[in-house]
Design a protein around this motif. Structure first.
Motif, PDB file in Angstrom:
ATOM      1  N   ASP A 212       1.258  -1.444  -0.241  1.00  8.93           N
ATOM      2  CA  ASP A 212      -0.367   0.172   0.101  1.00  8.93           C
ATOM      3  C   ASP A 212       1.414   1.214   0.164  1.00  8.93           C
ATOM      4  O   ASP A 212       0.114   2.156  -0.461  1.00  8.93           O
ATOM      5  CB  ASP A 212      -1.159   0.263   1.253  1.00  8.93           C
ATOM      6  N   GLY A 213       2.688   1.155   0.026  1.00  8.12           N
ATOM      7  CA  GLY A 213       2.885   2.343   0.138  1.00  8.12           C
ATOM      8  C   GLY A 213       2.876   2.845   1.269  1.00  8.12           C
ATOM      9  O   GLY A 213       2.840   2.360   2.186  1.00  8.12           O
ATOM     10  N   ASP A 214       2.794   4.365   1.341  1.00 12.27           N
ATOM     11  CA  ASP A 214       3.856   4.985   2.262  1.00 12.27           C
ATOM     12  C   ASP A 214       2.066   5.428   2.948  1.00 12.27           C
ATOM     13  O   ASP A 214       1.837   5.747   4.331  1.00 12.27           O
ATOM     14  CB  ASP A 214       4.574   6.437   2.535  1.00 12.27           C
ATOM     15  N   ARG A 215       1.210   5.508   2.072  1.00 13.13           N
ATOM     16  CA  ARG A 215       0.226   5.964   2.935  1.00 13.13           C
ATOM     17  C   ARG A 215      -1.480   5.230   1.406  1.00 13.13           C
ATOM     18  O   ARG A 215      -0.811   5.202   0.702  1.00 13.13           O
ATOM     19  CB  ARG A 215      -0.225   7.749   2.324  1.00 13.13           C
ATOM     20  N   VAL A 216      -2.338   5.036   3.060  1.00 15.57           N
ATOM     21  CA  VAL A 216      -4.106   4.987   2.229  1.00 15.57           C
ATOM     22  C   VAL A 216      -5.053   5.223   2.703  1.00 15.57           C
ATOM     23  O   VAL A 216      -4.704   5.700   3.707  1.00 15.57           O
ATOM     24  CB  VAL A 216      -3.735   3.335   2.335  1.00 15.57           C
ATOM     25  N   GLU A 217      -5.708   5.847   2.469  1.00 11.35           N
ATOM     26  CA  GLU A 217      -7.118   6.420   3.152  1.00 11.35           C
ATOM     27  C   GLU A 217      -8.086   5.732   2.594  1.00 11.35           C
ATOM     28  O   GLU A 217      -8.859   4.664   1.073  1.00 11.35           O
ATOM     29  CB  GLU A 217      -7.538   7.424   2.405  1.00 11.35           C
ATOM     30  N   ILE A 218      -9.231   5.244   3.679  1.00  9.58           N
ATOM     31  CA  ILE A 218     -10.004   4.149   3.416  1.00  9.58           C
ATOM     32  C   ILE A 218     -11.412   4.671   3.766  1.00  9.58           C
ATOM     33  O   ILE A 218     -11.381   6.371   5.161  1.00  9.58           O
ATOM     34  CB  ILE A 218      -9.776   2.768   4.794  1.00  9.58           C
ATOM     35  N   GLY A 219     -12.121   4.895   3.023  1.00  3.99           N
ATOM     36  CA  GLY A 219     -13.532   6.065   3.412  1.00  3.99           C
ATOM     37  C   GLY A 219     -14.641   5.090   4.301  1.00  3.99           C
ATOM     38  O   GLY A 219     -14.497   3.933   4.068  1.00  3.99           O
ATOM     39  N   ILE A 220     -15.207   6.075   4.992  1.00  4.12           N
ATOM     40  CA  ILE A 220     -16.395   5.854   6.308  1.00  4.12           C
ATOM     41  C   ILE A 220     -17.644   5.969   5.195  1.00  4.12           C
ATOM     42  O   ILE A 220     -17.394   7.140   5.374  1.00  4.12           O
ATOM     43  CB  ILE A 220     -16.168   6.465   7.439  1.00  4.12           C
ATOM     44  N   LYS A 221     -18.280   4.801   5.084  1.00  5.67           N
ATOM     45  CA  LYS A 221     -19.750   4.588   4.498  1.00  5.67           C
ATOM     46  C   LYS A 221     -20.743   5.704   5.477  1.00  5.67           C
ATOM     47  O   LYS A 221     -21.518   6.399   5.444  1.00  5.67           O
ATOM     48  CB  LYS A 221     -20.329   3.880   3.922  1.00  5.67           C
ATOM     49  N   GLN A 222     -20.767   5.565   6.917  1.00 10.38           N
ATOM     50  CA  GLN A 222     -21.588   5.566   7.618  1.00 10.38           C
ATOM     51  C   GLN A 222     -21.315   5.657   8.689  1.00 10.38           C
ATOM     52  O   GLN A 222     -20.969   4.973   8.901  1.00 10.38           O
ATOM     53  CB  GLN A 222     -23.333   5.800   7.073  1.00 10.38           C
ATOM     54  N   VAL A 223     -21.421   6.192  10.741  1.00 12.20           N
ATOM     55  CA  VAL A 223     -21.513   5.839  11.637  1.00 12.20           C
ATOM     56  C   VAL A 223     -22.867   6.046  12.089  1.00 12.20           C
ATOM     57  O   VAL A 223     -23.313   6.745  11.542  1.00 12.20           O
ATOM     58  CB  VAL A 223     -20.815   6.467  12.289  1.00 12.20           C
ATOM     59  N   GLN A 224     -23.504   4.830  12.697  1.00  7.73           N
ATOM     60  CA  GLN A 224     -24.857   4.895  13.009  1.00  7.73           C
ATOM     61  C   GLN A 224     -24.703   4.290  14.514  1.00  7.73           C
ATOM     62  O   GLN A 224     -23.837   3.252  15.086  1.00  7.73           O
ATOM     63  CB  GLN A 224     -26.044   3.933  12.158  1.00  7.73           C
ATOM     64  N   MET A 225     -25.679   4.613  15.639  1.00 11.97           N
ATOM     65  CA  MET A 225     -26.223   4.189  16.640  1.00 11.97           C
ATOM     66  C   MET A 225     -27.164   3.379  17.224  1.00 11.97           C
ATOM     67  O   MET A 225     -27.939   2.944  16.175  1.00 11.97           O
ATOM     68  CB  MET A 225     -26.349   5.557  17.367  1.00 11.97           C
ATOM     69  N   GLU A 226     -26.573   2.424  17.722  1.00  3.75           N
ATOM     70  CA  GLU A 226     -27.675   0.917  18.121  1.00  3.75           C
ATOM     71  C   GLU A 226     -27.568  -0.015  19.200  1.00  3.75           C
ATOM     72  O   GLU A 226     -26.421   0.579  20.105  1.00  3.75           O
ATOM     73  CB  GLU A 226     -27.232   0.039  17.092  1.00  3.75           C
ATOM     74  N   GLN A 227     -28.263  -0.727  19.414  1.00  3.34           N
ATOM     75  CA  GLN A 227     -28.101  -1.118  21.215  1.00  3.34           C
ATOM     76  C   GLN A 227     -26.987  -3.082  20.598  1.00  3.34           C
ATOM     77  O   GLN A 227     -27.812  -3.139  20.096  1.00  3.34           O
ATOM     78  CB  GLN A 227     -29.577  -1.368  21.336  1.00  3.34           C
ATOM     79  N   ASP A 228     -27.026  -2.680  22.031  1.00  8.10           N
ATOM     80  CA  ASP A 228     -26.169  -3.959  21.862  1.00  8.10           C
ATOM     81  C   ASP A 228     -27.180  -5.182  22.404  1.00  8.10           C
ATOM     82  O   ASP A 228     -28.294  -4.864  22.635  1.00  8.10           O
ATOM     83  CB  ASP A 228     -24.734  -4.180  23.054  1.00  8.10           C
ATOM     84  N   THR A 229     -26.764  -6.259  22.139  1.00  6.68           N
ATOM     85  CA  THR A 229     -26.851  -7.296  23.210  1.00  6.68           C
ATOM     86  C   THR A 229     -27.190  -7.969  24.063  1.00  6.68           C
ATOM     87  O   THR A 229     -25.720  -7.690  24.709  1.00  6.68           O
ATOM     88  CB  THR A 229     -27.443  -8.757  21.324  1.00  6.68           C
ATOM     89  N   ALA A 230     -27.903  -9.184  24.055  1.00 11.89           N
ATOM     90  CA  ALA A 230     -26.877  -9.909  25.765  1.00 11.89           C
ATOM     91  C   ALA A 230     -25.859 -10.363  25.729  1.00 11.89           C
ATOM     92  O   ALA A 230     -25.102 -10.839  23.950  1.00 11.89           O
ATOM     93  CB  ALA A 230     -28.258 -10.958  26.236  1.00 11.89           C
ATOM     94  N   LYS A 231     -25.531 -10.619  26.863  1.00 10.43           N
ATOM     95  CA  LYS A 231     -23.732 -11.084  26.761  1.00 10.43           C
ATOM     96  C   LYS A 231     -23.720 -13.103  26.880  1.00 10.43           C
ATOM     97  O   LYS A 231     -24.399 -13.451  28.157  1.00 10.43           O
ATOM     98  CB  LYS A 231     -22.769 -11.049  28.185  1.00 10.43           C
ATOM     99  N   THR A 232     -23.609 -13.804  25.971  1.00 12.57           N
ATOM    100  CA  THR A 232     -23.902 -15.677  25.974  1.00 12.57           C
ATOM    101  C   THR A 232     -22.474 -15.678  26.675  1.00 12.57           C
ATOM    102  O   THR A 232     -21.116 -15.831  25.834  1.00 12.57           O
ATOM    103  CB  THR A 232     -24.215 -15.186  24.929  1.00 12.57           C
ATOM    104  N   THR A 233     -22.583 -16.896  27.847  1.00 14.20           N
ATOM    105  CA  THR A 233     -21.384 -17.186  27.693  1.00 14.20           C
ATOM    106  C   THR A 233     -21.920 -19.143  27.691  1.00 14.20           C
ATOM    107  O   THR A 233     -22.247 -19.982  28.787  1.00 14.20           O
ATOM    108  CB  THR A 233     -21.026 -16.932  29.189  1.00 14.20           C
TER     109      THR A 233
END
Length: 622
Positions: A212-233
């Motif tokens: 990738d050389g000395d530099r690479v730029e990655i685009g961010i499509k979107q950032v969204q809020m959401e709720q987490d799920t229960a923890k399963t063990t």
């Protein structure tokens, strides 16, 4: 379909009890809450009492289970016996004739006091099922109540990723049925996220692939809020324990564009995102602590098809919990897809899993699409309106971001990019704060001005001990007790006191390391480093020049073969100076003398002078 009573629904959601009348499958997997929820408090959260399974399978180990360490050893032996050699990661970034494309979805727990849609407190290490509100477990009649304070760290995270904050965003329901999601759907922002069109820039020092050389730029499509799920063990005997403390915790999901083409760059991106979120106080727990998880979407296509050809069928690898796992899983899935296509097969769109120590991904289920999730606007939640004044205030208070911080460590403190990056990433960013605390206290003790030009010896000394010597303590104790403000079991003032004496050559490195262990084990009280040196008479009283020369003469005697190596170099018959032979003689000097009175640098200097001025001229004369 008959209606179920509230009591029956409660028994199913909270303890996994299911009325089997009319069920086709008579042996459902048993899902037990870690703690039974017994009563409702006035604050509308649940308290808990510990419940244990009455079955013997929950405490016994299946007879056919094999420890992971033994599995890894057996796999290594089998690989060695087959004569195959595992490729190094540096040589495994590309496959001739194929192009890899990766997109990443990163889920990060936000640093908030409340859950996303209920007033229950966020919890990471508290008693299981002790912070659960009615809405968290989808009790009939309960409604979501958006907690505005969760928006603050979310916006800070999006600004650190250079996203455009949307003035209006909305919540959607993503439907799927699993025991970790009591309501049967997850609330997210699929269609109208609160942030879009960001980017993240990665450099060579971030650990991207050389291709990738000395530099690479990655685009961010979107950032969204959401709720987490229960923890399963998971437990033996097809039993799963659920902790509903995690249900409803606020997350941000960061979705990149499919612009990553090398596994190392993917791992570097996840590492950089974790650094950014920690730097702006949006997410205080990293991958190691379970506060950040990554899903990677992998596809391959033949390079001969050209850049205009459509991307290959993608598969998703879920819940990768370390940077190493991100890189290893992508390499394994890429190689699997190439093998399928070269054999004339077809890559299926599916969700796959990855386990620690694996060499290949495993199928979990078919890949769900937008139609499968039946996205729909949440009718119980209104739009989220974000004012420009809030965005402006948060943007102006972001502070120093990781790239600027690393530039400061490299330029002002003289650290290498690798050491600077290590300080930034260790302990979720707290190690660099500890370094600054140690450096400030050390400069005060040495009487140095922090803005004065120097040779960086004090900063390099502090960085070396904060990284390496402090790291050795974790070999016996995995937890240094590092706090976000940069303090731990070894107070920064005590480490600075040790380093100030070492910097002035008032104690040896061995004594300094012994003092560090003493502070860590609390055998030395806070602020008592100098008193301990006095009490033990540990001050460094270095040998005189004559005593060093006498030791040098003693160790050189009888080493004619070693002297011959130095003579060959002096006469131009050897290209490289025999540094290894010199250090061999220095080691003999250190063992022959009194260690508490010797400095390796002084021993090397005197020995080198004796060789050049006495022994080599004598050898030439002979």
């Amino acid at each position: 379909m008959r209606r179920f009573s509230t009591a029956e629904l409660g028994r199913y959601l909270l303890t996994g009890q299911l009325n089997r009348r009319g069920c086709l499958h008579t042996r459902p997997p048993r899902v037990l809450a870690i703690a039974a929820i017994s009563q409702i408090t006035p604050s509308r959260t649940f308290t808990s009492q510990v419940e244990t399974s009455t079955t013997s399978t929950s405490t016994s180990i299946p007879p056919n289970s094999i420890p992971l360490r033994k599995q890894l050893k057996d796999e290594a032996k089998a690989l060695k016996a087959s004569g195959k050699k595992k490729k190094k990661k540096a040589d495994n970034q590309t496959v001739p004739g194929w192009e890899l494309t990766v997109g990443i979805e990163i889920h990060a727990q936000l640093n908030t006091a409340r859950k996303l849609f209920s007033p229950a407190a966020t919890s990471f290490n508290d008693k299981p099922n002790s912070h659960v509100a009615l809405f968290d477990v989808a009790m009939p009649g309960s409604q979501p109540l958006f907690q505005p304070e969760t928006l603050i760290p979310a916006v800070r995270a999006a600004l650190a990723l250079e996203c455009e904050i949307q003035p209006v965003s909305r919540f959607d329901r993503k439907h799927y049925f699993h025991w970790d999601q009591p309501s049967g759907y997850q609330i997210t922002q699929y269609y109208h996220p609160f942030a879009r069109d960001g980017r993240i820039v990665l450099g060579a020092r971030d650990g991207i692939a050389p291709e990738d050389g000395d530099r690479v730029e990655i685009g961010i499509k979107q950032v969204q809020m959401e709720q987490d799920t229960a923890k399963t063990t998971a437990q033996p005997g097809d039993v799963h324990w659920l902790d509903f403390n995690r249900v409803g915790l606020p997350l941000v999901e960061i979705i990149t564009l499919p612009q990553i083409h090398h596994p190392a760059t993917a791992a570097a991106l996840v590492r950089k995102v974790q650094m950014l979120l920690a730097a702006v106080d949006a997410c205080v727990l990293g991958m190691e602590a379970g506060g950040l998880r990554a899903d990677v979407n992998v596809s391959v296509r033949r390079t001969a098809d050209g850049d205009t050809a459509p991307l290959g069928t993608r598969t998703e690898i879920k819940n990768l919990s370390s940077f190493k796992a991100v890189e290893d899983a992508i390499i394994a899935e890429r190689d699997r897809q190439i093998a399928v296509l070269e054999a004339g097969g077809v890559v299926e769109g599916e969700t796959r899993g990855w386990s620690l120590g694996s060499t290949e991904t495993r199928r979990l289920r078919g890949k769900e699409g937008e139609v499968d999730y039946r996205y729909m606007p949440d009718p119980d939640l209104g739009p989220v309106v974000i004012g420009e004044d809030l965005v402006g205030h948060l943007a102006s208070s972001l502070g120093v971001l990781p790239d600027a911080e690393i530039d400061e460590l490299v330029g002002t403190c003289g650290l290498s990019p690798k050491d600077a990056l290590s300080l930034m990433t260790l302990d979720d960013g707290a190690r660099v704060e500890y370094f600054y605390n140690v450096l400030d206290a050390l400069e005060d003790r040495l009487g140095l001005a922090s803005d004065a030009e120097s040779d960086h010896r004090d900063a390099l000394l502090a960085a070396n001990w904060c990284l390496h010597e402090l790291g050795k303590l974790t070999e016996l104790s995995s937890d240094l007790g590092m706090t976000p403000d940069g303090e731990c079991g070894v107070p920064s003032a005590d480490l600075a006191a040790i380093l100030s004496h070492l910097h002035r050559r008032e104690i040896t490195a061995k004594v300094a390391k012994d003092l560090l262990w003493g502070v860590f084990r609390r055998e030395i009280t806070a602020g008592g480093v100098t008193q301990t040196i006095d009490a033990g008479n540990l001050w460094f009283k270095e040998l005189s020049e004559q005593e060093y020369e006498e030791l040098a003469d003693e160790v050189v005697a009888g080493e004619d073969k070693v002297l011959a190596e130095f003579l060959r170099f002096k006469q131009g018959k050897a290209k490289a100076f025999p540094q290894g032979k010199l250090m061999f003689l220095v080691g003999k000097m250190m063992r022959a003398g009194t260690e508490q009175r010797m400095d390796p640098a002084s021993a090397e200097r005197v020995l080198r002078a004796r060789l050049e001025n006495v022994y080599l001229p004598e050898a030439e004369a002979r």
